[in-house]
Scaffold this motif. Sequence first.
Motif, short mmCIF file in Angstrom:
data_model
loop_
_atom_site.label_atom_id
_atom_site.label_comp_id
_atom_site.label_asym_id
_atom_site.label_seq_id
_atom_site.Cartn_x
_atom_site.Cartn_y
_atom_site.Cartn_z
N MET A 1 -9.66 2.65 -0.79
CA MET A 1 -8.76 1.51 -0.65
C MET A 1 -9.43 0.25 -1.18
N ASP A 2 -10.72 0.11 -0.88
CA ASP A 2 -11.46 -1.07 -1.33
C ASP A 2 -11.56 -1.11 -2.86
N GLN A 3 -11.78 0.04 -3.45
CA GLN A 3 -11.95 0.10 -4.90
C GLN A 3 -10.66 -0.17 -5.66
N HIS A 4 -9.53 0.30 -5.12
CA HIS A 4 -8.29 0.30 -5.89
C HIS A 4 -7.24 -0.70 -5.44
N TYR A 5 -7.39 -1.26 -4.23
CA TYR A 5 -6.34 -2.14 -3.73
C TYR A 5 -6.86 -3.52 -3.31
N LYS A 6 -8.11 -3.81 -3.60
CA LYS A 6 -8.69 -5.08 -3.13
C LYS A 6 -8.03 -6.29 -3.79
N THR A 7 -7.39 -6.10 -4.93
CA THR A 7 -6.72 -7.23 -5.58
C THR A 7 -5.60 -7.81 -4.73
N ILE A 8 -5.17 -7.08 -3.69
CA ILE A 8 -4.15 -7.63 -2.80
C ILE A 8 -4.64 -8.90 -2.12
#
Length: 340
Positions: free
Chosen positions: A225-232
């Motif tokens: 989740m950190d790698q792929h969704y942190k741009t949220i």
Amino acid sequence: MKLQERLALLVKLGAYIQQDTEARQYAIAYTERNNRWLTKENSRNALQNFATEFLTASALEAWIANYPSLKEERRSKKIGLVLAGNIPAVGFHDVLTTFIAGHQAMLKYSEKDQYLIPYMIDFMIKEDPRSAAYFKPVLRLKDFDAVIATGSNNSALYFEQYFSKYPNIIRKNRNSIAVLDGTETEEELLALGSDIFAYFGLGCRSVAKLYVPKEYDFFNFLSLMDQHYKTIMDHNKYKNNYDYNRSIYLLNNVPHLANDCLMLLEHESLLSRISSVHFEYYNNEEDLQAKLEGAKEQIQCIATKMNLPQKNTVLLGQAQKPAVEDYADGVDTLQFLIEL
């Protein structure tokens, strides 16, 4: 308008909302300006789902095939629609269903979402002026025959009292869940991430709780989740909620797991704070089914790879992609409207 004429107009609408017209740009921009949670990206995603899942000839024909009485002539009724505003154009399915049934929709828009549905209706009226008779925006509902109202558990109490004399569908808070068995691949966990983060977790189909087997290790999940969704976290309202809720958990010594964009708490409730997801362990299949049965009235859909007996299951990554026949709260809105 006859049923087939209404269907043909909806198919044209599906093609139109995929076009990057000036009207579409304005509707999306004003939606975000009015409500920062309803971002341009999320509005585009919602419109794309309507176009591909709701407004194609094949989807509409397959849907109405289950309702042979639709072809019968009926007196048009006035249907009060109290629309929600938690995600872009979330009330469109009620508008669509009312139009399909041949009734007039008396539209009480949410202050949070006032532009996308009118943009779609404007096209329909320009394309076929006869359709104007099916849509009537109102500031206050009166002189209606039935009502469909969506809101919180608190507002539902008011709706139930105020609309009790009329045929009605009153919707309350619901959330969606995911059930994991520990064998999920990275691809499946990333798909689950879209169920959690899409629309910032504000929809009834947003996964707000995980059911996991005892001793489940969340390390890989949180890392992905950190790698792929942190741009949220680039969205200031989401980041503010994350920072605030993280502070509350730390100050109150609330046990939780966290990465830089999501927090996990062991909790029985299906309703979690923005930027947080609850989880609960299950011991075996029997224990899991008992938990799901106890919470079934609060669950919109279940995202899982497992073969569960519940009818409202979807594959991981599909929770935010409802089909046209997927009714909120499992209540058949179209049948309700046909039988009036």
